[in-house]
Design an enzyme around this catalytic site. Structure first.
Site, PDB file in Angstrom:
ATOM      1  N   ASP A 150     -24.968  23.846 -15.347  1.00 43.15           N
ATOM      2  CA  ASP A 150     -24.827  25.388 -15.619  1.00 43.15           C
ATOM      3  C   ASP A 150     -25.787  26.144 -14.777  1.00 43.15           C
ATOM      4  OD1 ASP A 150     -22.944  25.204 -17.669  1.00 43.15           O
ATOM      5  OD2 ASP A 150     -24.590  25.019 -19.197  1.00 43.15           O
ATOM      6  N   SER A 166     -18.325  15.417 -19.387  1.00 45.77           N
ATOM      7  CA  SER A 166     -18.443  16.797 -20.174  1.00 45.77           C
ATOM      8  C   SER A 166     -18.793  16.443 -21.524  1.00 45.77           C
ATOM      9  CB  SER A 166     -16.862  17.229 -20.098  1.00 45.77           C
ATOM     10  OG  SER A 166     -16.670  18.141 -21.405  1.00 45.77           O
ATOM     11  N   ARG A 220      -8.815  28.412 -19.662  1.00 46.06           N
ATOM     12  CA  ARG A 220      -9.581  27.365 -19.467  1.00 46.06           C
ATOM     13  C   ARG A 220      -8.742  25.990 -20.146  1.00 46.06           C
ATOM     14  NH1 ARG A 220     -15.756  28.176 -20.670  1.00 46.06           N
ATOM     15  NH2 ARG A 220     -15.931  26.350 -19.441  1.00 46.06           N
TER      16      ARG A 220
END
Ligand code: S3P
Length: 428
Positions: free
Chosen positions: A314, A166, A121
Site C-alpha cells: 500500500d 494476498s 476488481r
C-alpha cells in the site's frame, strides 16, 4: 471536489494517528462471530471500516461506536442473520474479499455489491478456493467482478496455495477454515500481512505457521476480547515521506503499528538513507506498536525486489514520490498487483509524477524512476478517485515550486478523513 495544495517549509511536531484500517476491519469480522463483547479503542472511523460495520449490523449484530471506541456484541460463529437487502460495501475491497469466508459458514444466501471501482476488481482469487471448500459462491456477471452471491453451508477443509501473496485471500480462506472440520491451510508465494492470524489466535482460534504456510483448525467458538488498534502505518507513511523530503523536518508519530509484516516501507526508506528511529516499542498482543521519529535527510535510490512487495504494497505510491527525489535510479519490481488496486496505481502514479516533471516509466510490471535534484513542477494532479494516490499527490505537492491542484480529493475519506487536519497541524 478539487483541492489546492501550497508548498510548505517543513513538518514539525508530535501526532497520534487513527487506527489501522486492516486491523479495524478485522475487529468487526472477529467481534461479530465471537461470543460475548469485543471492545476496541482507536478504531478507524473511515468509509471503508464503516462499511464493514454496516454489513454486520445488517446481519443482526449490535455494534456501538462512540468516538473511537467500538463495542460489538458477537453472536458466535454461526450467529449472523440473513440480511434484508444486498450488502453494499462501497469501495472496500477488504470487506468484499474477506467477508465471504465468514458467510461460507452461515446458513443463508447474501449478495455483496460495491461502488464503481470495487465492481471492477477481480474476485476469482477468493471464488476459486471457496469453491474448493464446497462453498456455493458466484459472481453475478461473466467476469469474476462483484456483485458476489454466497450461500453458506457445509465447508470442507483444503490445502490451498495462493497464486498471489494476498492477505485478503489468505484471510478469506482462514475464516472459512474456522467452519470446516479438521485443518485448512494456505500457502503464499511470499508472506503477506498477518493481522488475521494474530487476532484470531488472540481470540482462541488454533492457528499455526510454518514457513509460508498458515494452518487453522475448525473450531467451536471464538471469545470476544479487548483490542487497542495501533495507528495506521500506511497512513503514517505519508507524513514520514513528507518529513524525509522537507528540509528541517522533525516529527514523531505516536502509537503506530509495528507489525513486522507491515514494515516494508520503513525498512526500504531506511536503506535509502532516511533518518527514522523507533523511539518506544511496546510488544503487546496481538499487535506491537511504538513511536516513530523522522527527520529530514537526503535519500539515495534503491532496488525493491518482488519478494518484499507484500510488506509495503500500500506504500508503493508514496515510495514512488520519495524515489522521485532520491539520488540515482530506483527500480521497484514485481508490482503487477498494483494494477488491480482501487485504481491501476502503476498508471495513476506514473501520470501524476510525469506531470510534476519526474522521469518515471512503467516497465515489466515494475517502475523505473530517475530521481531529480530539484522541487517538483507545479501541476494539476488527479486522484483518480483513489485515496492513496490522492494522499501521495498531496505530499509531493508540498515540495513543488508552486501551488498544485488535486482533483476528486474526497476519496481520502475511504481510509483517512483526518489526513488534512493532521497535515495542517504538522505544517510549520
Ligand atoms: C489488506 C490487504 C492488502 C492491502 C489492502 C488491505 C488487508 O490487499 O492492499 O489495502 O487488510 O488484508 P491484498 O490482499 O489484495 O494484497
Amino acid at each position: 471536489m478539487d483541492k489546492i495544495i501550497k508548498p510548505i517549509e517543513r513538518l514539525h511536531g508530535q501526532i497520534d494517528l487513527p487506527g489501522d484500517k486492516s486491523i479495524s476491519h478485522r475487529v468487526v469480522f472477529i467481534g461479530g462471530i465471537s461470543r460475548g463483547k469485543t471492545r476496541a479503542s482507536n478504531f478507524l472511523r473511515a468509509e471503508d471500516s464503516l462499511r464493514t460495520i454496516s454489513a454486520f449490523r445488517d446481519m443482526g449484530i449490535d455494534i456501538e461506536i462512540k468516538d473511537k471506541n467500538i463495542t460489538i456484541a458477537g453472536k458466535g460463529l454461526k450467529g449472523l442473520r440473513k440480511p434484508g437487502k444486498e450488502l453494499y460495501l462501497g469501495n472496500s475491497g477488504t470487506t468484499m474479499r474477506i467477508l465471504p469466508g465468514i458467510l461460507a459458514g452461515q446458513t443463508f444466501e447474501a449478495t455483496l455489491t460495491g461502488d464503481e471501482s470495487l465492481s471492477k476488481r477481480p474476485m476469482d482469487r477468493i471464488i476459486e478456493p471457496l469453491r474448493k471448500m464446497a462453498v456455493d459462491i458466484h459472481s453475478k456477471n461473466e467476469n469474476s467482478f462483484p456483485p458476489l452471491v454466497i450461500k453458506g453451508g457445509m465447508v470442507k477443509p483444503i490445502e490451498y496455495a495462493t497464486k498471489v501473496a494476498s492477505a485478503q485471500v489468505k484471510s478469506c480462506v482462514l475464516f472459512a477454515g474456522l467452519y470446516a472440520k479438521n485443518i485448512t491451510s494456505v500457502t503464499e508465494p511470499f508472506t503477506s500481512r498477518d493481522h488475521t492470524e494474530r487476532m484470531l489466535k488472540f481470540c482462541g482460534a488454533k492457528i499455526s505457521k510454518k514457513h509460508l504456510t498458515v494452518s487453522i483448525e475448525g473450531t467451536a467458538e471464538l471469545n470476544g476480547k479487548e483490542f487497542f488498534v495501533p495507528g495506521d502505518i500506511s497512513g503514517a507513511a505519508f507524513f514520514i515521506a513528507g518529513a524525509c523530503i522537507l528540509e528541517g523536518s522533525d516529527i514523531t508519530i505516536r502509537g503506530v503499528g509495528l507489525n513486522p509484516t507491515r514494515m516494508g516501507f520503513l525498512d526500504t526508506i531506511i536503506k535509502m538513507g532516511a533518518d527514522v528511529t523507533i523511539e518506544k516499542r511496546i510488544d503487546s498482543l496481538p499487535e506491537p506498536y511504538g513511536d516513530i521519529r523522522v527527520r529530514h535527510s537526503k535519500l539515495k535510490s534503491i532496488v525493491v525486489e518482488e519478494k518484499d512487495m507484500p510488506l509495503l504494497i500500500d506504500e508503493v505510491p508514496v515510495l514512488a514520490v520519495l524515489a522521485s527525489l532520491a539520488e540515482g535510479m530506483t527500480v521497484i519490481k514485481g508490482i503487477r498487483e498494483l494494477r488491480v488496486k482501487e485504481t491501476d496505481r502503476i498508471f495513476s502514479m506514473t501520470e501524476n509524477l510525469k506531470t510534476m516533471g519526474v522521469d518515471i516509466r512503467a516497465e515489466n510490471e515494475g517502475l523505473i524512476i530517475n530521481g531529480r535534484k530539484k522541487r517538483f513542477a507545479k501541476a494539476a494532479l488527479n486522484s483518480f478517485k483513489d485515496h492513496r494516490v490522492a494522499m501521495s499527490a498531496a505530499i509531493a505537492a508540498l515540495y513543488a515550486v508552486g501551488d498544485c491542484q488535486i482533483k476528486d480529493i474526497e476519496c481520502i475519506n475511504t481510509s483517512f478523513p483526518e489526513f488534512f487536519d493532521i497535515l495542517g497541524y504538522l505544517e510549520k
